[in-house]
Scaffold this active site. Structure first.
Site, PDB file in Angstrom:
ATOM      1  N   ASP A 156       1.352  -1.770  11.098  1.00 14.51           N
ATOM      2  CA  ASP A 156       1.782  -1.496  12.060  1.00 14.51           C
ATOM      3  C   ASP A 156       0.736  -0.790  13.182  1.00 14.51           C
ATOM      4  O   ASP A 156       0.910  -0.191  13.876  1.00 14.51           O
ATOM      5  CB  ASP A 156       2.804  -0.170  12.199  1.00 14.51           C
ATOM      6  CG  ASP A 156       3.863  -0.495  11.087  1.00 14.51           C
ATOM      7  OD1 ASP A 156       4.244  -1.569  11.020  1.00 14.51           O
ATOM      8  OD2 ASP A 156       3.965   0.436  10.289  1.00 14.51           O
ATOM      9  N   LYS A 174      -0.716  -5.440  15.757  1.00 13.07           N
ATOM     10  CA  LYS A 174      -1.271  -6.630  15.532  1.00 13.07           C
ATOM     11  C   LYS A 174      -0.542  -7.691  16.437  1.00 13.07           C
ATOM     12  O   LYS A 174      -0.817  -8.636  17.091  1.00 13.07           O
ATOM     13  CB  LYS A 174      -1.318  -7.357  14.106  1.00 13.07           C
ATOM     14  CG  LYS A 174      -2.246  -6.403  13.366  1.00 13.07           C
ATOM     15  CD  LYS A 174      -1.903  -6.933  11.986  1.00 13.07           C
ATOM     16  CE  LYS A 174      -0.904  -6.659  11.451  1.00 13.07           C
ATOM     17  NZ  LYS A 174      -0.528  -5.263  11.059  1.00 13.07           N
ATOM     18  N   GLY A 179       7.006  -6.903  10.888  1.00 13.08           N
ATOM     19  CA  GLY A 179       7.612  -6.840  12.155  1.00 13.08           C
ATOM     20  C   GLY A 179       7.144  -6.903  13.245  1.00 13.08           C
ATOM     21  O   GLY A 179       6.255  -5.827  13.740  1.00 13.08           O
ATOM     22  N   HIS A 180       6.322  -7.960  13.677  1.00 14.70           N
ATOM     23  CA  HIS A 180       5.505  -7.978  14.817  1.00 14.70           C
ATOM     24  C   HIS A 180       6.088  -8.358  16.168  1.00 14.70           C
ATOM     25  O   HIS A 180       7.040  -8.951  16.382  1.00 14.70           O
ATOM     26  CB  HIS A 180       4.744  -9.514  14.511  1.00 14.70           C
ATOM     27  CG  HIS A 180       3.563  -9.148  13.337  1.00 14.70           C
ATOM     28  ND1 HIS A 180       2.843 -10.044  12.729  1.00 14.70           N
ATOM     29  CD2 HIS A 180       3.377  -8.193  12.504  1.00 14.70           C
ATOM     30  CE1 HIS A 180       2.272  -9.868  11.705  1.00 14.70           C
ATOM     31  NE2 HIS A 180       2.687  -8.572  11.348  1.00 14.70           N
ATOM     32  N   GLN A 236       0.857  -6.736   7.652  1.00 14.07           N
ATOM     33  CA  GLN A 236       0.712  -5.628   6.947  1.00 14.07           C
ATOM     34  C   GLN A 236      -0.702  -5.234   7.295  1.00 14.07           C
ATOM     35  O   GLN A 236      -1.253  -5.313   8.468  1.00 14.07           O
ATOM     36  CB  GLN A 236       0.908  -5.315   5.395  1.00 14.07           C
ATOM     37  CG  GLN A 236       2.332  -5.810   5.035  1.00 14.07           C
ATOM     38  CD  GLN A 236       2.787  -7.016   5.098  1.00 14.07           C
ATOM     39  OE1 GLN A 236       2.216  -8.067   4.628  1.00 14.07           O
ATOM     40  NE2 GLN A 236       4.096  -7.493   5.748  1.00 14.07           N
TER      41      GLN A 236
HETATM   42  P1  IMP Z   1       7.116  -4.093   0.864  1.00 12.45           P
HETATM   43  O1  IMP Z   1       6.108  -4.908   1.589  1.00 12.45           O
HETATM   44  O2  IMP Z   1       8.466  -4.067   1.421  1.00 12.45           O
HETATM   45  O3  IMP Z   1       7.170  -4.149  -0.851  1.00 12.45           O
HETATM   46  O4  IMP Z   1       6.731  -2.576   0.855  1.00 12.45           O
HETATM   47  C1  IMP Z   1       5.738  -1.783   0.305  1.00 12.45           C
HETATM   48  C2  IMP Z   1       5.052  -0.873   1.147  1.00 12.45           C
HETATM   49  O5  IMP Z   1       4.340  -1.760   2.248  1.00 12.45           O
HETATM   50  C3  IMP Z   1       5.815   0.088   1.914  1.00 12.45           C
HETATM   51  O6  IMP Z   1       4.869   1.176   2.131  1.00 12.45           O
HETATM   52  C4  IMP Z   1       6.317  -0.577   3.120  1.00 12.45           C
HETATM   53  O7  IMP Z   1       6.432   0.673   4.144  1.00 12.45           O
HETATM   54  C5  IMP Z   1       4.889  -1.237   3.548  1.00 12.45           C
HETATM   55  N1  IMP Z   1       4.860  -2.143   4.628  1.00 12.45           N
HETATM   56  C6  IMP Z   1       5.445  -3.504   4.087  1.00 12.45           C
HETATM   57  N2  IMP Z   1       5.295  -4.265   5.267  1.00 12.45           N
HETATM   58  C7  IMP Z   1       4.846  -3.554   6.365  1.00 12.45           C
HETATM   59  C8  IMP Z   1       4.658  -3.755   7.533  1.00 12.45           C
HETATM   60  O8  IMP Z   1       4.475  -4.770   8.282  1.00 12.45           O
HETATM   61  N3  IMP Z   1       4.129  -2.738   8.263  1.00 12.45           N
HETATM   62  C9  IMP Z   1       3.670  -1.496   7.644  1.00 12.45           C
HETATM   63  N4  IMP Z   1       4.054  -1.259   6.553  1.00 12.45           N
HETATM   64  C10 IMP Z   1       4.513  -2.173   5.773  1.00 12.45           C
END
Ligand code: IMP
Length: 432
Positions: free
Chosen positions: A13, A16, A40-41, A219
């Site tokens: 977040d 990017k 979620g870009h 991420q």
């Molecule tokens: P997962 O990727 O859905 O398995 O989530 C694992 C961890 O990564 C959690 O803390 C999510 O909130 C975090 N996370 C996954 N994708 C994103 C992203 O695009 N932005 C911020 N945090 C993310």
């Protein structure tokens, strides 16, 4: 040939999406290579907001070809929806992207498992089935998109996986299992049919197309499965470490790339896990409200805190960053004082590196350096000369501490709200 790698330097977040959108205009190809629709870009173009979950953000430019490389896990239902939404908004993408024939699919049962595991473990995932899809991949029971070319094989793999998940569901979680084999089988094949011409060999694509490429990380470094705050991480290598295995390109392919880290002027994280500089009181609330810190994939409120330079320096080391983009500087505009963590205290000792241990990370206390706030709007500033001196000092300190230049500031969500401090695209041949 020119290569730019854009990576999140914090817990995701960082903004990017906007930076990739902005810089990808100068590239011919943009590629995503890890994660899936957990990303979620967000990009705002002409007051229209786009949130891309699977396709590389660069695809918003009509000359750009998008790549979904092998390290990603792809939910075909999300892909179908995303392509439809973009085309409805007047952005034709269908003929402009390639999906690696090696990508693994995120199936409805992965999403089911994600929610069941969350009940027990509480990582705070996005519930997009990402962890279970990678579990299946590494446990060698995943289904790759190329398996859909052989319907019989696909049916058998699906049947076996559904039986496996049914057992977990009923025997471990004592839940009723209601997913239907035929329904999933037909739906996946129906969507595959739509995109089968987009599926191809990404390695050969790169070998044949000697063009400029922007690699778009999803991420952030601190969510990396190996280098992040394990187990509160995502299930892929979301740092630069994921580039080679995520694309299938050899490590030396990236030797002449520019590695650009994106970081917010403060820190946020969604979901559970250690966060040394988190502000739980009023200041954290203020950052959340001013920064609009709610997840773009899940809508969850993000946890907020001061900039953590110990973590940022670690991101420089893990990713080999050449430069930073600092986003959302304007969110700090109204603060009397702004702080950055320059070290941690742990059991009476000062530590200056980012620790691996969960137990240590949850107990460290940040040691702060305090800056006078600038108390002036930096929103939308395009000219470095207009930056308040206190903001310049803040940026300079980030550079000194991390040893890496801040090349760009983003000063608002829109495409044109940014300024270069050092123009990297024009001096591409002299990366250093
Ligand atoms: P997962 O990727 O859905 O398995 O989530 C694992 C961890 O990564 C959690 O803390 C999510 O909130 C975090 N996370 C996954 N994708 C994103 C992203 O695009 N932005 C911020 N945090 C993310």
């Amino acid at each position: 040939m020119e290569k730019l790698v854009i990576l999140g330097a914090q817990w995701g977040d960082e903004g990017k999406g906007k930076i990739v959108d902005l810089l990808s205009e100068s590239f011919e190809i943009t590629a995503r290579y890890q994660g899936g629709s957990n990303a979620g870009h967000t990009v705002v173009v002409n007051d229209q907001k786009f949130i891309l979950h699977l396709l590389p953000t660069g695809i918003l430019h009509e000359h750009v070809v998008g790549v979904i490389a092998q390290g990603m896990v792809v939910d075909l239902e999300v892909l179908e929806e995303e392509v439809k939404n973009l085309e409805e908004k007047g952005i034709p993408v269908k003929e402009r992207f390639i999906i690696s024939d090696r990508v693994h699919l995120v199936m409805p049962y992965h999403k089911l498992l994600d929610s069941l595991f969350e009940r027990k473990k509480g990582i705070g995932t996005t519930l997009r089935g990402i962890g279970p899809a990678y579990m299946f991949k590494y446990g060698r029971r995943g289904i790759r998109i190329s398996d859909l070319t052989d319907e019989k094989r696909f049916y058998e793999l699906l049947k076996d996986n559904l039986e496996f998940v049914k057992n977990i569901c009923e025997k471990v979680f004592c839940e009723n299992f209601s997913l239907e084999l035929e329904e999933i089988y037909e739906k996946q094949l129906r969507i595959y049919e739509k995109f089968k011409n987009n599926v191809g060999d990404v390695l050969q694509f790169f070998m044949k197309n000697n063009k400029s490429v922007l690699f778009e990380g999803a991420q952030g470094t601190l969510l990396d499965i190996d280098m992040g705050t394990y187990p509160y991480v995502t299930s892929s290598n979301s740092s630069a470490l994921g580039l080679s295995n995520g694309t299938g390109l050899p490590p030396n392919y990236f030797a002449d790339a520019y590695f650009l880290g994106v970081a917010k002027a403060y820190t946020t994280r969604v979901g559970e896990g250690p966060f040394p500089t988190e502000l739980k009181g009023e200041e954290g609330e203020k950052l959340r409200e001013l920064g609009g810190e709610y997840g773009s994939t899940t809508g969850r409120p993000r946890r907020c805190g001061w900039l953590d330079l110990v973590a940022l320096k670690y991101a420089v080391q893990v990713n080999g960053l050449h430069g930073f983009v600092i986003t959302k500087l304007d969110v700090l505009d109204g603060f009397e004082e702004v702080k950055v963590a320059v070290a941690y205290e742990y059991e009476g000792e000062r530590i200056e590196h980012f620790p691996a241990s969960y137990s240590v990370l949850t107990k460290v206390k940040p040691i702060y350096k305090t800056f006078k706030g600038w108390k002036r709007s930096t929103k939308g500033i395009r000219n470095p000369e207009e930056l308040p001196p206190e903001a310049k000092e803040y940026i300079k300190f980030i550079e000194e501490y991390t040893g890496v230049p801040v090349v760009m500031l983003s000063t608002g969500p829109k495409r044109d709200e940014y300024l270069w401090l050092r123009e990297i695209l024009k001096t591409r041949s002299s990366y250093s």
